[in-house]
Design a protein around this motif. Structure first.
Motif, short mmCIF file in Angstrom:
data_model
loop_
_atom_site.label_atom_id
_atom_site.label_comp_id
_atom_site.label_asym_id
_atom_site.label_seq_id
_atom_site.Cartn_x
_atom_site.Cartn_y
_atom_site.Cartn_z
N VAL A 201 14.21 -27.02 -25.14
CA VAL A 201 12.81 -27.19 -25.50
C VAL A 201 12.56 -26.44 -26.80
O VAL A 201 12.87 -25.25 -26.91
N SER A 202 12.03 -27.15 -27.79
CA SER A 202 11.78 -26.50 -29.09
C SER A 202 10.49 -25.69 -29.05
O SER A 202 9.73 -25.73 -28.07
N ALA A 203 10.23 -24.97 -30.13
CA ALA A 203 9.04 -24.11 -30.20
C ALA A 203 7.76 -24.91 -30.04
O ALA A 203 6.78 -24.44 -29.47
N GLY A 204 7.76 -26.16 -30.53
CA GLY A 204 6.56 -26.98 -30.45
C GLY A 204 5.48 -26.48 -31.38
O GLY A 204 5.74 -25.73 -32.33
N GLY A 205 4.23 -26.88 -31.11
CA GLY A 205 3.14 -26.44 -31.97
C GLY A 205 1.85 -27.13 -31.64
O GLY A 205 1.76 -27.96 -30.72
N GLY A 206 0.80 -26.81 -32.39
CA GLY A 206 -0.48 -27.46 -32.23
C GLY A 206 -0.40 -28.92 -32.64
O GLY A 206 0.48 -29.32 -33.42
N ASP A 207 -1.33 -29.73 -32.15
CA ASP A 207 -1.24 -31.16 -32.41
C ASP A 207 -1.36 -31.49 -33.90
O ASP A 207 -0.71 -32.44 -34.37
N ASN A 208 -2.14 -30.72 -34.65
CA ASN A 208 -2.23 -30.98 -36.08
C ASN A 208 -0.93 -30.65 -36.79
O ASN A 208 -0.49 -31.37 -37.69
N MET A 209 -0.29 -29.55 -36.39
CA MET A 209 0.99 -29.18 -36.98
C MET A 209 2.06 -30.23 -36.67
O MET A 209 2.90 -30.57 -37.52
N MET A 210 2.04 -30.73 -35.45
CA MET A 210 3.02 -31.75 -35.07
C MET A 210 2.72 -33.08 -35.75
O MET A 210 3.63 -33.80 -36.17
N ALA A 211 1.42 -33.41 -35.91
CA ALA A 211 1.06 -34.64 -36.61
C ALA A 211 1.47 -34.56 -38.08
O ALA A 211 1.82 -35.58 -38.69
N ALA A 212 1.46 -33.36 -38.65
CA ALA A 212 1.93 -33.21 -40.02
C ALA A 212 3.40 -33.61 -40.12
O ALA A 212 3.81 -34.35 -41.03
N ILE A 213 4.20 -33.13 -39.18
CA ILE A 213 5.62 -33.52 -39.18
C ILE A 213 5.76 -35.01 -38.92
O ILE A 213 6.53 -35.71 -39.59
N GLY A 214 4.99 -35.53 -37.97
CA GLY A 214 5.10 -36.93 -37.60
C GLY A 214 4.65 -37.89 -38.66
O GLY A 214 5.01 -39.08 -38.61
N THR A 215 3.87 -37.42 -39.64
CA THR A 215 3.46 -38.27 -40.75
C THR A 215 4.24 -37.95 -42.02
O THR A 215 3.91 -38.45 -43.10
N GLY A 216 5.26 -37.09 -41.91
CA GLY A 216 6.07 -36.73 -43.07
C GLY A 216 5.40 -35.76 -44.01
O GLY A 216 5.81 -35.61 -45.16
N ASN A 217 4.38 -35.04 -43.53
CA ASN A 217 3.64 -34.10 -44.36
C ASN A 217 4.28 -32.72 -44.27
O ASN A 217 3.71 -31.79 -43.69
N VAL A 218 5.47 -32.59 -44.86
CA VAL A 218 6.23 -31.34 -44.78
C VAL A 218 6.60 -30.83 -46.17
O VAL A 218 7.42 -29.92 -46.30
N SER A 219 5.98 -31.40 -47.20
CA SER A 219 6.16 -30.92 -48.56
C SER A 219 4.86 -31.13 -49.31
O SER A 219 4.04 -31.99 -48.93
N PRO A 220 4.59 -30.36 -50.38
CA PRO A 220 3.29 -30.45 -51.06
C PRO A 220 3.02 -31.84 -51.63
O PRO A 220 3.92 -32.57 -52.02
N GLY A 221 1.71 -32.20 -51.66
CA GLY A 221 1.29 -33.44 -52.28
C GLY A 221 0.90 -34.54 -51.32
O GLY A 221 0.36 -35.57 -51.74
N VAL A 222 1.18 -34.36 -50.03
CA VAL A 222 0.84 -35.37 -49.03
C VAL A 222 -0.45 -34.93 -48.32
O VAL A 222 -0.61 -33.76 -47.99
N LEU A 223 -1.36 -35.87 -48.10
CA LEU A 223 -2.58 -35.60 -47.34
C LEU A 223 -2.55 -36.45 -46.08
O LEU A 223 -2.44 -37.67 -46.16
N SER A 224 -2.62 -35.80 -44.93
CA SER A 224 -2.66 -36.52 -43.65
C SER A 224 -4.07 -36.45 -43.08
O SER A 224 -4.78 -35.45 -43.26
N MET A 225 -4.45 -37.50 -42.38
CA MET A 225 -5.73 -37.54 -41.70
C MET A 225 -5.49 -38.06 -40.29
O MET A 225 -4.81 -39.06 -40.10
N SER A 226 -6.04 -37.35 -39.31
CA SER A 226 -5.92 -37.77 -37.92
C SER A 226 -7.30 -38.16 -37.41
O SER A 226 -8.25 -37.38 -37.49
N LEU A 227 -7.40 -39.39 -36.91
CA LEU A 227 -8.65 -39.89 -36.35
C LEU A 227 -8.52 -39.96 -34.84
O LEU A 227 -8.06 -40.95 -34.28
N GLY A 228 -8.88 -38.88 -34.18
CA GLY A 228 -8.86 -38.83 -32.73
C GLY A 228 -10.23 -38.39 -32.24
O GLY A 228 -11.25 -38.63 -32.91
N THR A 229 -10.28 -37.74 -31.08
CA THR A 229 -11.55 -37.18 -30.61
C THR A 229 -12.17 -36.34 -31.71
O THR A 229 -13.35 -36.44 -32.01
N SER A 230 -11.33 -35.49 -32.31
CA SER A 230 -11.73 -34.78 -33.52
C SER A 230 -11.13 -35.50 -34.72
O SER A 230 -10.24 -36.33 -34.59
#
Length: 500
Positions: A239-268
């Protein structure tokens, strides 16, 4: 094909549901996606709570729907979780009370008490990089001391939702720095706990003793044998360290280097970027969080996104799945209707006691379609308000990567492109947080073999965009939204004193 390949699981414990993604990294294919709805206990005082056992029951239900042969191939699990929630444990690991969630605004007064104890919001930013905002974990401790004194007296460990799931999976207690940023106690510049803010939360008790150790983003832990047996998993699963949903969504959208802007449209609704240094705003206009890769994640969070459109749909008797079709006959500006959709209070703008408002009603524009559009536009304008702060700080972006439930709507995608004046891209994997958790677990297992394994390269290889879901801004619509956005800001200024 690939029937014997190793599989990585990503679990996302959200507010509305638990989602599980099974990913085959060799074929780069999703082997299965399952979900299970969650209850939410809401009170008129702004309280929003869930029981930790609801998460576990939903996880069990997700695993039960996975083919046993697929479960036998699992090698690692990454867990994403809604941020800020407070899960209190006693010394034996028993949960002492329902978890107060990120969208719980009943502890707004406690935020001010903590900040006043250190000299105000500005001083809190100087100490740790962030003010204590409504929903942050820190404010839930004084509230619990006052309203659930017995639970507070027995408190031995403070966990966040994803920490609790990790504890259930492994029997071990830890936090990683991305999710820990959302407690309000982490000094994001040093990536260590702030003793001053912890002491301000309860000067009569050493709450630091209740905080689990901080671990690195690439940490791995063995699954507990009994849990592996219960879920039908091999004993060698990590089991990996994991993280908050925004931190994980950053990885899941490839937002792991400067210049990328991610937006999550969920409950929040959230906006976030990657930086390789702490990015603190003296005015506290964004959350200056760490991420779950070893970097930092400046983040804008609104507390009312799809919750606003769902409320309107429920009121008017249609499903949000029908929303796009309903909006086909409407135009930007919703016929003059303007909604400030602060149904849960609001964090950006910072109005924890705020309530929803509807302006511009006439005898001809008040209909379900315009009302639904006004809710959607209001949610987007709140995000635009936060985005303007990023731009003021010198951040520049060429496109937005969209994730979350709203990303599957043609109208949401086009509206984002038009309001922000930027192209919108959507990754193939709609469940960005769950997929990001799987990629973090994959990266951690690779790092165990090769300490030089690069997450940016891994994300570039595995995060693919779906060109059929892209949207590009239309100049005429952008101009119409800009005029309505200015109305939004003027009405926002007008109602601020009402909810101060």
């Amino acid at each position: 094909m690939g029937e014997n390949n190793p599989v990585i699981l990503g679990l996302d414990v959200g507010t509305q549901s638990v989602k599980l993604v099974a990913y085959d990294p060799q074929t780069r294919q999703i082997a299965a996606t399952v979900g299970e709805a969650l209850e939410l206990a809401a009170g008129d005082d702004g309280s929003r709570e869930q029981r930790a056992e609801w998460w576990i029951d939903a996880i069990r239900a997700c695993f039960a729907r996975l083919d046993p042969a697929l479960r036998a191939r699992v090698t690692a699990i990454g867990v994403s979780g809604q941020q800020h929630g407070f899960v209190p444990l006693d010394r034996a690991g028993n949960v002492l009370a329902p978890a107060k969630l990120w969208c719980d605004t009943s502890t707004a007064a406690e935020c001010d008490l903590i900040m006043d104890a250190v000299g105000g919001a500005q001083r809190a930013i100087e100490i740790a990089g962030n003010p204590i905002l409504v929903g942050y974990t820190a404010s839930k401790l004084p509230w619990t001391r006052e309203h659930r004194s017995q639970a507070y007296a027995q408190l031995a460990t403070i966990l966040l939702p994803h920490d609790y799931v990790n504890f259930w999976l492994t029997g071990e207690r830890w936090m990683e720095r991305g999710d820990a940023s959302g407690t309000g106690w982490l000094d994001v510049r040093t990536r260590q706990w702030s003793d001053e803010l912890i002491a301000a939360t309860d000067p009569d008790r050493d709450l630091r003793a209740c905080l689990p150790p901080l671990v690195e983003a690439d940490a791995l832990f063995p699954i507990a044998a009994a849990i592996a047996d219960e879920l039908g998993l091999p004993h060698g699963v990590r089991v990996s360290a994991g993280g908050g949903d925004n931190m994980m969504a950053a990885i899941g959208t490839g937002n792991v280097s400067p210049g990328v802007l991610s937006m999550s449209l969920g409950t929040s609704g959230t906006l976030f970027a990657h930086t390789d240094r702490p990015m603190v705003d003296d005015a506290g206009r964004w959350a200056a969080f760490c991420d779950s890769t070893g970097g930092w994640l400046p983040l804008i969070c609104t507390m009312n996104c799809t919750v606003a459109t769902e409320a309107v749909a429920g009121l008017c008797g249609f499903s949000t799945k029908q929303g796009d079709e309903l909006l086909a006959g409407t135009r930007p500006g919703a016929g003059g209707l303007l909604m400030l959709p602060f149904l849960n209070g609001e964090r950006t703008p910072n109005l924890p006691n705020g309530r929803g408002s509807l302006f511009g009603i006439t005898a001809t524009n008040l209909n379900p379609a315009n009302l639904y559009r006004a809710a959607m536009e209001g949610a987007v304008y709140s995000l635009k308000n936060g985005y303007d702060a990023f731009v003021d700080a010198g951040l520049r972006f060429e496109a937005i990567r969209l994730t979350g439930g709203g990303s599957q709507s043609v109208v949401w995608r086009q509206m984002i492109a038009d309001v922000f004046g930027l192209p919108v891209d959507v990754p193939e994997q709609a469940e960005g947080a769950a997929f990001g958790a799987a990629l973090q677990a994959l990266w951690a297992t690779q790092r165990a073999e090769d300490p030089g394994a690069d997450l940016a390269a891994l994300a570039a290889a595995h995060v693919r965009l779906e060109p059929r879901l892209s949207a590009h801004p239309h100049a005429e619509a952008t101009a119409a939204y800009e005029a309505q956005y200015r109305r939004f800001l003027s009405h926002l200024d007008a109602i601020r004193p009402l909810y101060a």
